[in-house]
Design an enzyme around this catalytic site. Structure first.
Site, PDB file in Angstrom:
ATOM      1  N   CYS A 251       0.870  -1.191   0.000  1.00 16.03           N
ATOM      2  CA  CYS A 251       0.000   0.000   0.000  1.00 16.03           C
ATOM      3  C   CYS A 251       0.899   1.230   0.000  1.00 16.03           C
ATOM      4  CB  CYS A 251      -0.928   0.000   1.214  1.00 16.03           C
ATOM      5  SG  CYS A 251      -1.884  -1.508   1.429  1.00 16.03           S
ATOM      6  N   PRO A 254       1.057   7.639  -0.161  1.00 19.87           N
ATOM      7  CA  PRO A 254       1.499   8.515  -1.261  1.00 19.87           C
ATOM      8  C   PRO A 254       2.974   8.377  -1.626  1.00 19.87           C
ATOM      9  CG  PRO A 254       1.373   9.774   0.757  1.00 19.87           C
ATOM     10  CD  PRO A 254       0.875   8.391   1.103  1.00 19.87           C
ATOM     11  N   GLY A 255       3.730   7.498  -0.918  1.00 18.41           N
ATOM     12  CA  GLY A 255       5.061   7.187  -1.415  1.00 18.41           C
ATOM     13  C   GLY A 255       6.227   7.448  -0.490  1.00 18.41           C
ATOM     14  N   GLY A 256       6.000   8.022   0.692  1.00 18.05           N
ATOM     15  CA  GLY A 256       7.120   8.355   1.563  1.00 18.05           C
ATOM     16  C   GLY A 256       7.910   7.148   2.022  1.00 18.05           C
ATOM     17  N   LYS A 257       7.213   6.121   2.481  1.00 13.29           N
ATOM     18  CA  LYS A 257       7.911   4.918   2.961  1.00 13.29           C
ATOM     19  C   LYS A 257       8.564   4.179   1.801  1.00 13.29           C
ATOM     20  CE  LYS A 257       4.722   4.414   6.866  1.00 13.29           C
ATOM     21  NZ  LYS A 257       3.771   5.473   6.450  1.00 13.29           N
ATOM     22  N   GLU A 276       0.078   0.386  -5.474  1.00 17.96           N
ATOM     23  CA  GLU A 276      -0.944   1.292  -4.925  1.00 17.96           C
ATOM     24  C   GLU A 276      -2.245   1.070  -5.697  1.00 17.96           C
ATOM     25  OE1 GLU A 276      -3.447   3.699  -3.258  1.00 17.96           O
ATOM     26  OE2 GLU A 276      -1.469   3.310  -2.384  1.00 17.96           O
ATOM     27  N   ASP A 303      -4.737  -4.069  -6.708  1.00 16.58           N
ATOM     28  CA  ASP A 303      -5.430  -4.355  -5.452  1.00 16.58           C
ATOM     29  C   ASP A 303      -4.563  -5.302  -4.634  1.00 16.58           C
ATOM     30  OD1 ASP A 303      -7.062  -5.193  -3.385  1.00 16.58           O
ATOM     31  OD2 ASP A 303      -8.838  -5.452  -4.632  1.00 16.58           O
ATOM     32  N   ASP A 320       1.471  -1.204   4.909  1.00 13.90           N
ATOM     33  CA  ASP A 320       1.083  -0.028   5.703  1.00 13.90           C
ATOM     34  C   ASP A 320      -0.395   0.197   5.398  1.00 13.90           C
ATOM     35  OD1 ASP A 320       0.985   2.315   7.146  1.00 13.90           O
ATOM     36  OD2 ASP A 320       1.903   3.526   5.572  1.00 13.90           O
ATOM     37  N   CYS A 373      -1.086   3.771  11.048  1.00 15.67           N
ATOM     38  CA  CYS A 373      -0.953   5.023  11.785  1.00 15.67           C
ATOM     39  C   CYS A 373      -2.173   5.186  12.690  1.00 15.67           C
ATOM     40  CB  CYS A 373      -0.775   6.227  10.859  1.00 15.67           C
ATOM     41  SG  CYS A 373      -2.133   6.509   9.715  1.00 15.67           S
TER      42      CYS A 373
END
Length: 438
Positions: A251, A254-257, A276, A303, A320, A373
């Site tokens: 998942c 938006p791409g930070g990890k 994603e 998916d 995540d 989170c």
């Protein structure tokens, strides 16, 4: 045509509050868009950011005060304006005259003259007491600006009654801007700021625009909470025998990890496949990992519960999972007013399915990190236990030795798993559970 008297910062803040109220917009995205489109920067941008974040974080407390002062129903735009004025009066160093006058002018220009008299009268009554006086002896939801069900869920997750008020207070503090220096691409020394215990790549800025940092502009560094950085680090630090070349972020948006994982993978000769489900978020991932492209196997739209890859393909897998977001209330303050207990119930089956699929994607001996989170027990320990109860090929791997000097971080509900807290660790309330495929 009359000349507008509302300053740009307050106008932007009001429009963001209206978008959050009317359109379920994400405050941070709407704020960034309007600041950029209006050319608002510097001190005006900082003011707008504080007005939006502070008003949304303390919205429940402000509504409690306003409801005691106003008879009848407030129109939503008028309520948003009053919240904005109340925040300036009770939580900022804005003189009473300035806070009242600017809010009344805003109402006249954006809503109409009719409610301006009411707004003027109510705000002058608000200014008669400080915030502490207004909230003395009020119920905990009003006093702490958290819905009752959120307080209950956080209390259960924390499992330390003596710390609950400290946690709720931490949720209402303005979060610091934390940067990540992606290894092999940037060094923490070029970012400035002060180091954080959770991640060797994290620095906390004292102020200013992170976009002004060259490494951030170039994609070699980024804005990322230290707890989110630790998610990538725990997965990367886990011991592994045999192959270690294929990593997966299930998942990724938006791409930070994914960007941090890709930078770490590149230094080891490995690569990350970033998946994603939503196409527009996959595009954000592709932009985020561009600087670390040596560590990227690809970015795909798919998916995670019905993946396009074969079982047993990957050595390390990150899931995540989409969650209620109650661990990031400092950064996404509108979540506490938008989410309901029913949302959690609806999310859990998806989280279980994603973790199941992530374990299937890992090879025997490979590792999977499940992260949210949110500290809510149903979304964290509950999900992991549910998955492990119905499969015999996975086990929780103790992760306490993988977090460096960070202390007091073991989950109260799943031995070996990690639970970070803003009042203890100065991070978002991230949950992490490392599992190994047998």
């Amino acid at each position: 045509m009359p000349v507008a008297r509302t300053d740009p910062a307050r106008l932007v803040a009001f429009e963001v509050l209206r978008a959050v109220s009317d359109q379920d917009a994400y405050a941070n995205l709407e704020l960034s868009r309007l600041l950029r489109e209006r050319g608002v920067s510097g001190r005006d941008a900082a003011l707008a950011t504080e007005l939006v974040g502070g008003t949304l974080r303390l919205q429940g407390s402000y509504d409690d005060i306003l409801d005691r002062l106003v008879k009848g129903t407030l129109q939503p735009p008028v309520r948003d304006a009053l919240r904005l004025g109340t925040h300036q009066l009770l939580s900022m160093r804005v003189p009473t005259h300035a806070a009242v006058t600017t809010t009344v002018d805003l109402v006249k220009e954006q809503i109409g003259h009719k409610p301006s008299g009411l707004v003027n009268a109510v705000l002058r009554k608000v200014a008669a007491q400080d915030l502490e006086s207004w909230l003395t002896d009020r119920p905990r939801p009003a006093r702490t600006a958290h819905p009752a069900w959120v307080i209950d869920a956080l209390a259960e997750a924390l499992d330390r009654p003596a710390e609950l008020d400290a946690l709720l207070a931490a949720d209402n503090e303005r979060p610091a801007v934390v940067l990540v220096a992606r290894p092999g691409l940037a060094d923490v020394a070029e970012l400035g700021g002060s180091a954080l215990a959770a991640s060797p790549y994290a620095v906390e800025l004292e102020g200013g625009d992170p976009g002004a940092v060259p490494a951030v502009r170039e994609g070699r560094a980024g804005v990322q909470d230290a707890g989110s950085q630790l998610v990538a680090l725990v997965l990367a630090r886990a011991a592994l025998e045999g192959d270690d070349q294929r990593w997966l972020d299930v998942c990724a948006g938006p791409g930070g990890k994914a960007a941090l994982l890709a930078a770490i993978a590149a230094e080891r000769g490995a690569g990350v496949l970033a998946n994603e489900r939503q196409r527009h978020r996959a595009q954000l991932v592709a932009q985020g990992v561009r600087a670390a492209r040596a560590g990227v196997l690809g970015v795909v739209t798919g998916d995670g519960t019905r993946p396009p890859w074969s079982p047993g393909t990957f050595d390390r897998v990150l899931v995540d999972a989409p969650c209620s977001g109650l661990g990031a209330l400092r950064r996404r303050p509108e979540s506490r007013w938008r989410r309901t207990a029913a949302d959690v119930e609806e999310l859990v089956p998806l989280q279980v399915a994603l973790l199941d699929a992530a374990l299937d994607a890992a090879r025997p001996g490979g590792v999977v990190l499940y992260a949210t989170c949110s500290p809510v027990v149903a979304e964290t320990a509950g999900v992991v236990r549910t998955v492990l109860e119905r499969r015999t090929d996975a086990v929780v791997e103790p992760a306490l030795d993988l977090i460096g000097d960070l202390e007091d971080a073991e989950s109260a509900h799943l031995p070996g798993a990690l639970q970070l807290w803003p009042h203890r660790h100065r991070t978002d309330a991230m949950f992490l559970s490392l599992l190994r495929r047998r």
